[in-house]
Design an enzyme around this catalytic site. Structure first.
Site, short mmCIF file in Angstrom:
data_model
loop_
_atom_site.label_atom_id
_atom_site.label_comp_id
_atom_site.label_asym_id
_atom_site.label_seq_id
_atom_site.Cartn_x
_atom_site.Cartn_y
_atom_site.Cartn_z
N ARG A 228 4.85 2.63 -22.54
CA ARG A 228 3.83 3.54 -22.02
C ARG A 228 2.45 2.93 -22.21
NH1 ARG A 228 7.24 5.56 -19.57
NH2 ARG A 228 8.00 7.70 -19.61
N HIS A 276 4.52 -0.21 -13.06
CA HIS A 276 5.43 0.79 -13.65
C HIS A 276 6.76 0.81 -12.88
CE1 HIS A 276 5.64 4.71 -16.19
NE2 HIS A 276 6.86 4.18 -16.02
#
Ligand code: NDP
Ligand code: OXD
Length: 313
Positions: A228, A276
């Protein structure tokens, strides 16, 4: 009898493939897509979500389970009004796991063999042979030895890397030295040439990739963050890169996504960026697992891949 209703809500996942997967896996359920609006909230039984708007889940009085569209649940638990009495499940899926391991193997090998130097040489039309560091002289350290970290370690093992992992509890994985808890983080970092972050984002792990952490890595170490953006202090990484303490980095996740065009990370020669996409839940297999969890809940059993909101993962 009225059909059970499932709300699908995600600003990033295309709903078509999920609708098709749920029509096969749970044909008796009424699947509808929300973009934040919620007609007849009192009729919703199931929620399948990525970054739901704050307060939205709390407004569904009949909700029986929340399914995260990813392995991580930080995007759900960030909602201060998340209804903690409702079970929250995450994705544990063979495709998601193998996708992440492919990403980790690709970028670990890339940093071991100094792919960034090849990319720079090609941009400069420079023929500049060099001998990469050997795999068996390269120490890889994985932050987080859960579903994803353990599989990545197992898939890196055949290349001959010296492997270690850091987790909350001690692991007993052949060929992987186990470090556990904050007290052992320093020793783990000191023996790590390529650091891979596969931690969940929680209050304990927020900002863990910071100046203090980088300083404990050997000079020339590489950093891969596939977990993250909130794990990384981007300014600290840029400073460590510019000081030559960190030799290169691969980043898949960012504090702000999409990464703004003004970010200096885009143009840094020692930074490799992916948007991502390290791995994603596959609707075909994930919808089957979610439908299985719904059946379990109807029978009064626990669903699959239940998260502990108090731990945050
Ligand atoms: P798991 O819950 O299976 O594993 C988490 C691991 O982190 C466990 O080993 C756990 O230790 C360890 N851990 C958690 N908190 C701490 C702490 N405070 N100190 C030390 N270790 C800690 O998660 P997954 O492996 O399935 O997924 C990890 C993360 O990867 C997800 O949360 C998500 O954020 C990210 N991800 C990113 C994707 C991408 O495309 N970029 C795709 C999929 C996931 P213990 O085992 O002892 O509990
Ligand atoms: C996940 C992700 O958590 O895709 O699965 O980031």
């Amino acid at each position: 009898m009225a059909k059970e209703r499932l709300v699908f809500l995600s600003p990033v996942d295309p709903p078509g493939a999920w609708r098709a997967a749920f029509e096969r896996a749970a044909p008796d359920i009424d699947f509808f897509v929300s973009r934040g609006e919620m007609a007849s909230p009192e009729t919703i039984d199931w929620a399948v979500v990525w970054r739901p708007p704050a307060g939205l889940l709390a407004g569904l009085p009949r909700l029986r389970c929340v399914f995260s569209l990813g392995a991580g649940v930080d995007h759900v638990l960030i909602d201060p009004d998340f209804p903690r009495h409702v079970p929250l499940c995450r994705v544990v899926d063979p495709y998601l796991t193998s996708g992440m391991s492919e990403y980790v193997v690709l970028h670990v090998i890339g940093h071991q063999r100094n792919l960034l130097r090849n990319i720079a040489d090609q941009a400069a039309s420079r023929w500049s042979p060099f001998l990469p560091r050997q795999a068996d002289e390269t120490r890889v350290g994985i932050l987080g030895l859960g579903e994803l970290g353990l599989d990545a370690a197992r898939k890196l093992r055949p290349f001959g890397y010296s492997l270690a992992g850091w987790s909350a509890s001690r692991k007993n994985e052949p060929g992987v030295e186990s470090f556990a808890g904050r007290a052992e983080l320093g020793a783990f970092l000191a023996r790590t040439d390529i650091l891979v972050c596969l931690l969940p984002l929680t209050a304990d792990t927020q900002g863990i990739l910071n100046a203090g952490t980088f300083a404990q890595l050997p000079r020339g170490a590489a950093v891969i963050n596939a977990a993250r953006g909130g794990h990384l202090v981007e300014a600290d990484l840029l400073a460590a890169l510019d000081a030559g303490h960190i030799s290169g980095t691969t980043l898949d996740v960012f504090e702000t996504e999409p990464l703004p065009a003004t970010s200096p990370l885009w143009r840094h020669p020692r930074v490799l960026i992916t948007p991502h996409i390290a791995s994603m839940a596959d609707p075909r297999t994930t919808a089957v697992a979610m439908a299985d969890s719904m059946a379990r809940i109807r029978r009064g059993e626990a669903p699959l891949h239940l998260v502990d909101p108090a731990k945050g993962y």
